[in-house]
Structures are given as structure tokens and as C-alpha cells.
Design a protein around this motif. Sequence first.
Motif, PDB file in Angstrom:
ATOM      1  N   SER A  26       0.649  -1.280   0.035  1.00 15.00           N
ATOM      2  CA  SER A  26       0.094   0.030  -0.049  1.00 15.00           C
ATOM      3  C   SER A  26       0.946   1.279  -0.097  1.00 15.00           C
ATOM      4  O   SER A  26       1.718   1.463   0.899  1.00 15.00           O
ATOM      5  N   LEU A  27       0.398   2.059  -0.856  1.00 17.24           N
ATOM      6  CA  LEU A  27       1.401   3.398  -1.029  1.00 17.24           C
ATOM      7  C   LEU A  27       0.695   4.348   0.175  1.00 17.24           C
ATOM      8  O   LEU A  27       1.836   4.768   0.964  1.00 17.24           O
ATOM      9  N   ASP A  28      -0.515   4.222   0.899  1.00 14.84           N
ATOM     10  CA  ASP A  28      -0.388   4.917   1.849  1.00 14.84           C
ATOM     11  C   ASP A  28       0.032   4.535   3.152  1.00 14.84           C
ATOM     12  O   ASP A  28       0.601   5.298   3.888  1.00 14.84           O
ATOM     13  N   PHE A  32       2.860   6.441   5.267  1.00 15.86           N
ATOM     14  CA  PHE A  32       2.417   6.659   6.871  1.00 15.86           C
ATOM     15  C   PHE A  32       3.664   6.168   7.545  1.00 15.86           C
ATOM     16  O   PHE A  32       4.297   7.132   8.418  1.00 15.86           O
ATOM     17  N   TYR A  33       4.438   4.994   7.387  1.00 21.18           N
ATOM     18  CA  TYR A  33       5.507   4.710   8.067  1.00 21.18           C
ATOM     19  C   TYR A  33       6.496   5.590   7.772  1.00 21.18           C
ATOM     20  O   TYR A  33       7.739   5.394   8.472  1.00 21.18           O
ATOM     21  N   ALA A  34       6.840   6.428   6.541  1.00 21.70           N
ATOM     22  CA  ALA A  34       7.912   7.197   6.329  1.00 21.70           C
ATOM     23  C   ALA A  34       7.590   8.564   7.026  1.00 21.70           C
ATOM     24  O   ALA A  34       8.482   9.564   6.692  1.00 21.70           O
ATOM     25  N   GLY A  35       6.563   8.862   7.830  1.00 15.60           N
ATOM     26  CA  GLY A  35       6.232  10.107   8.385  1.00 15.60           C
ATOM     27  C   GLY A  35       5.256  10.873   7.817  1.00 15.60           C
ATOM     28  O   GLY A  35       5.020  12.054   8.161  1.00 15.60           O
ATOM     29  N   ILE A  45       2.978  16.467   4.941  1.00 18.54           N
ATOM     30  CA  ILE A  45       4.200  16.387   5.799  1.00 18.54           C
ATOM     31  C   ILE A  45       4.356  17.698   6.581  1.00 18.54           C
ATOM     32  O   ILE A  45       4.345  18.622   6.327  1.00 18.54           O
ATOM     33  N   ASP A  46       4.343  17.483   7.806  1.00 18.24           N
ATOM     34  CA  ASP A  46       4.742  18.643   8.777  1.00 18.24           C
ATOM     35  C   ASP A  46       3.481  19.606   8.601  1.00 18.24           C
ATOM     36  O   ASP A  46       3.674  20.781   8.794  1.00 18.24           O
ATOM     37  N   GLY A  47       2.170  19.207   8.253  1.00 17.92           N
ATOM     38  CA  GLY A  47       1.199  19.795   8.163  1.00 17.92           C
ATOM     39  C   GLY A  47       0.998  20.652   6.535  1.00 17.92           C
ATOM     40  O   GLY A  47      -0.006  21.139   6.408  1.00 17.92           O
ATOM     41  N   LEU A 168       9.888   5.416  -1.877  1.00 13.25           N
ATOM     42  CA  LEU A 168       9.482   6.774  -1.898  1.00 13.25           C
ATOM     43  C   LEU A 168      10.250   7.663  -2.833  1.00 13.25           C
ATOM     44  O   LEU A 168       9.875   8.658  -3.206  1.00 13.25           O
ATOM     45  N   HIS A 169      11.362   7.444  -2.596  1.00 12.64           N
ATOM     46  CA  HIS A 169      12.276   8.542  -3.459  1.00 12.64           C
ATOM     47  C   HIS A 169      12.138   8.569  -4.846  1.00 12.64           C
ATOM     48  O   HIS A 169      12.182   9.572  -5.469  1.00 12.64           O
TER      49      HIS A 169
END
Length: 173
Positions: A26-28, A32-35, A45-47, A168-169
Motif C-alpha cells: 500500500s502506498l498510503d 504513513f511509515y515514512a512520516g 508532511i509537517d502539516g 518513496l524516493h
Amino acid sequence: MARTPNRYGGGAQTNRNGLHFEQTTSLDEALFYAGYEVINHVVYIDGYEIGMSVPQTRIYSHFLEPHGINYADYNSKAWRPDEAFINYENRTAYIIEKKFQNCPGSVDEKLPSCHFKKWEYEKLFKPLGYRVEFIYIFNDWFRDFKYRDTLEYIERMGCYYFYNGIPLHILGL
């Protein structure tokens, strides 16, 4: 955030196994696990809103249609990617197709169509100024030597492939 796969998706054993593989890569979940945070398909990311994670028909309902793109004006059919990440910052749509195989079958014949599907998606995203990248996620079955020519072709067509997960990169993250 572990997902419970639906193992009752189709008739043949390969279809069930393929469905399980698609639902467990899953992409989602990777985001999620990458923050990252995913709320109603919007990725933060960070809002800060950085893109969208949209599977199947939601690529149309959540991104293309709100941006004035009707697929029928560009394509003869609505393509349904397993998943897609639309990166707002580098203006690229990453189309992700997942392929699982555990015995010889028809998936082999579908792999060289990556350039056609990329071209179809490019027609949809070009009016918005977005590039398109096409990515396969394979299980280990496709590491076999008999796929050497197919994998080389995928690369020559400007498409990508990875095994068992979503790096993700490659999505500009």
C-alpha cells in the motif's frame, strides 16, 4: 495501520493471490511509515500539503475532474491505476501498477503495455502541466531470467519497476 487483505476477490487462485499482494503493498501505508499523513487522499508532511494518493477511479474524482479534466475528452476509456501519487511540488503524476505472479499466466503479456498506458495518462495530465511516470511493483516471480527482455523493454520505454514495495524516493519524496 496494517491492512487486512480481501482474499475473496476473484475466481482463480492467481487472482486471489494477486489481490492479496496488491492490498499488502500500500502506498498510503508506505507514506504513513515514512512520516507522512494521508487524509482523504491528500498527503501532508509537517502539516504542509504536498500531493495526493489516489487509487483506481479516485484519480478522476479527487484530482482530474476537480481540475476540469474529463477523461473522455482525452482517452477512449477510463484507466484505473492500482495507485497513483500526484506530487504537487515537482508536478508529476506517478502511476503505480502492481503485478503478482506465482505461475505462468497472462500477466506476462500485459507488462510491455507500460508505454501505452503512460501515453494515455500523459494525455490526461498534460493540460495541467504535469509529467507522468509509470511504475510497476512486482513480486519476486519477475526476478526470473525469462523476464530479462521484458524488464529491459520497460526501462527502454522510460518506465520503472521495483520489487515488493514502493520506494518513496522515486516519487520525488
